[in-house]
Design a protein around this motif. Structure first.
Motif, mmCIF file in Angstrom:
data_model
loop_
_atom_site.group_PDB
_atom_site.id
_atom_site.type_symbol
_atom_site.label_atom_id
_atom_site.label_comp_id
_atom_site.label_asym_id
_atom_site.label_seq_id
_atom_site.Cartn_x
_atom_site.Cartn_y
_atom_site.Cartn_z
ATOM 1 N N VAL A 20 -0.447 6.676 -4.497
ATOM 2 C CA VAL A 20 -1.516 6.284 -5.422
ATOM 3 C C VAL A 20 -1.825 7.435 -6.373
ATOM 4 O O VAL A 20 -1.912 7.247 -7.593
ATOM 5 C CB VAL A 20 -2.776 5.868 -4.632
ATOM 6 C CG1 VAL A 20 -3.958 5.667 -5.553
ATOM 7 C CG2 VAL A 20 -2.508 4.599 -3.828
ATOM 8 N N LEU A 31 -1.461 -1.180 -3.733
ATOM 9 C CA LEU A 31 -2.694 -1.672 -3.112
ATOM 10 C C LEU A 31 -3.363 -0.481 -2.448
ATOM 11 O O LEU A 31 -2.684 0.353 -1.845
ATOM 12 C CB LEU A 31 -2.302 -2.705 -2.042
ATOM 13 C CG LEU A 31 -3.387 -3.566 -1.451
ATOM 14 C CD1 LEU A 31 -3.832 -4.594 -2.474
ATOM 15 C CD2 LEU A 31 -2.872 -4.264 -0.210
ATOM 16 N N GLY A 32 -4.654 -0.376 -2.559
ATOM 17 C CA GLY A 32 -5.323 0.710 -1.867
ATOM 18 C C GLY A 32 -6.601 1.122 -2.559
ATOM 19 O O GLY A 32 -7.209 0.331 -3.288
ATOM 20 N N ALA A 71 0.841 -1.196 0.000
ATOM 21 C CA ALA A 71 0.000 0.000 0.000
ATOM 22 C C ALA A 71 0.877 1.247 0.000
ATOM 23 O O ALA A 71 0.583 2.225 -0.690
ATOM 24 C CB ALA A 71 -0.925 -0.009 1.203
#
Lengths: 301, 301
Positions: free
Chosen positions: A282, A90-91, A85
């Motif tokens: 992200v 990932l997230g 993450a």
DNA sequence: TAAAAATACTCCATAGGTATTTTAT
DNA sequence: ATAAAATACCTATGGAGTATTTTTA
């Protein structure tokens, strides 16, 4: 209960012996026995059957062993997931977009490209007009938003241009001007306009009206639509003509004709707005994806 | 990492503050901060973004929070499951049964009744002849076995009688004796017998042969079958007659006739064998179920 | 400047060690 | 007789407390 208890329990169950398990754990036998006893007291039932010499798992112990192994595996997975993450693999990504952006190829390919590269980031899409999206972005309710400038921005907002498209004229197919391939703005001075506008007074419509005035006429605004697509729908119903981003051609339907507009400015811009104060890996990956797609970037406050 | 770290992390994430979380956890603020930092160091990435005054979850922290909540919930579930396993509500039961037991109503209803009462006990059924099953039971490979005594028992085995059924004669339908409703053993003195026997020399077949001899004749054994059902199959193929437990009538098929046998002893007994040295609540529940089903119990070594 | 996190230091609870006894094979 | 668990007691690591400083909204 602590993970230590689970680790000790698993080692003991697998070694079928306190002495051997203690060796494997690099601790002495008595403290191991104490920890196991404390675990049994907390659970409320023996996990091992003591037979003086040697031990075996009780029924409760057998069930608890599967749970303990599962939990320890999940702890390891949790560590790895957190790291992934942190690396943006990932997230979640909450992404706002204006209604008209969904017609633009650059936008749709950006989202699909990002999702392909980061398949384990869950994307939540949220539709809204540019003003609302920017407000939500400032409030931290969105990670990024695909909007059409200009807009009133409260706080610090970065905008990366995704697409700059020319404007086109949409006409009902019965309209006299459909004979012409290319139209000038002046050709439209006596037409009835269907506009899509924001309460704020900003936006593409306002820019178009300003450009008309610069060219010496005041367009007659016959209808107001809340969204670009609804404006096009009103045109197809014969309520007037509209000036829309070229990508709206995707909305092809009978009774509707798109014509080029000989006009350099304004252009219909779509930008990816982010909040620099609330950066994350992200979001950075999304921006990188956008940069790769357009081949250029711009920073506007 | 210990569960303490996860508990502290969850409290901090939910309180969005070290100070408030420390109050909720009934500890001071500095040790809480230390534990969180240790956790972050072990994972390898910050879980909170420190903003001097106040903290917020990082992306990694958000992902780790869901993992931590999941793990803590599983720890609680593991405790409950272990307790339920100790109470025999949850677990596994490895049950052996002789091939002929599956034809007996008492046996099938015992298993279905037990499974209905303890639906979360996973039953593994294992077929085999009585001798093998008893051997496996002694070795601890089975929790219980439904067998037909008598058998050679090594070690301590308890037997609870499930069903005592009379014996019946199976004849090919073309046989001259089918005219008679009820037969005596002496009527069969000149018949060809199909027997099902064990290497050990024990078992129902041996008892039947002994009973014939007691009545003054030596039965001519024409065929040997490994199982009761295969003996019945041989009878239907005209290879002779057989004496079988009454419940084998379920195996009705064309060309096969069952006739009562006027004989008090021996009876075809089915019993639930267990190993008293390896007791468990799950097995006790099975025994209780069996007792409820038969209304009586017997203890045989 | 006030509220919250970080730092520095101390203390003690308890995990872990050592020595020995008990137990069951 | 012996191997393994239980008991008794001791040690010391590190989790938690207290006091203070630093940071930023």
């Amino acid at each position: 209960m602590e993970l230590r208890h689970l680790r000790y329990f698993v080692a003991t169950a697998q070694a079928q012996s306190f002495t051997k398990a203690a060796q494997a754990l690099h601790i002495a036998q008595p403290p191991l026995g104490q920890q196991i006893r404390a675990l049994e007291e907390e659970i409320g039932t023996p996990l091992f059957l003591r037979q003086g010499r040697g031990i075996v798992l009780s029924d409760a112990g057998a069930v608890f062993l599967t749970s303990a192994l599962d939990i320890l595996a999940r702890v390891e997975a949790a560590k790895k997931d957190a790291l992934r993450a942190a690396g943006g693999e990932l997230g979640t990504l909450t992404l706002g977009f204006t209604e008209s952006a969904s017609f633009n190829e650059v936008v749709t390919s950006l989202i699909s490209r990002y999702q392909q590269q980061y398949p384990e980031v869950g994307i939540t899409l949220l539709e809204g007009n540019s003003e609302t999206l920017i407000k939500r972005l400032s409030r931290g309710e969105l990670d990024a938003a695909i909007v059409r400038p200009p807009f009133a921005s409260t706080g610090d907002i970065a905008l990366q241009v995704l697409s700059e498209e020319p404007l086109m004229v949409v006409l009902p197919s019965s309209h006299r001007l459909v004979r012409r391939k290319r139209l000038r703005l002046e050709d439209l001075r006596d037409e009835r306009f269907v506009l899509y506008s924001r309460k704020s007074g900003y936006g593409l419509s306002a820019d178009i009206v300003a450009e008309c005035r610069r060219r010496g006429f005041n367009p007659s605004i016959h209808q107001q639509a809340p969204q670009v697509s609804s404006a096009v729908n009103l045109v197809s119903a014969g309520m007037g003509i509209a000036i829309v981003p070229a990508s709206m051609q995707r909305m092809q339907r009978p009774g509707l004709v798109f014509r080029e507009l000989a006009l350099e400015q304004p252009k219909a811009i779509l930008g990816l707005a982010t909040c620099p104060a609330r950066q994350s890996v992200v979001i950075e990956h999304l921006l990188a994806c956008a940069q790769l797609g357009t081949g250029e970037a711009e920073q506007v406050s």
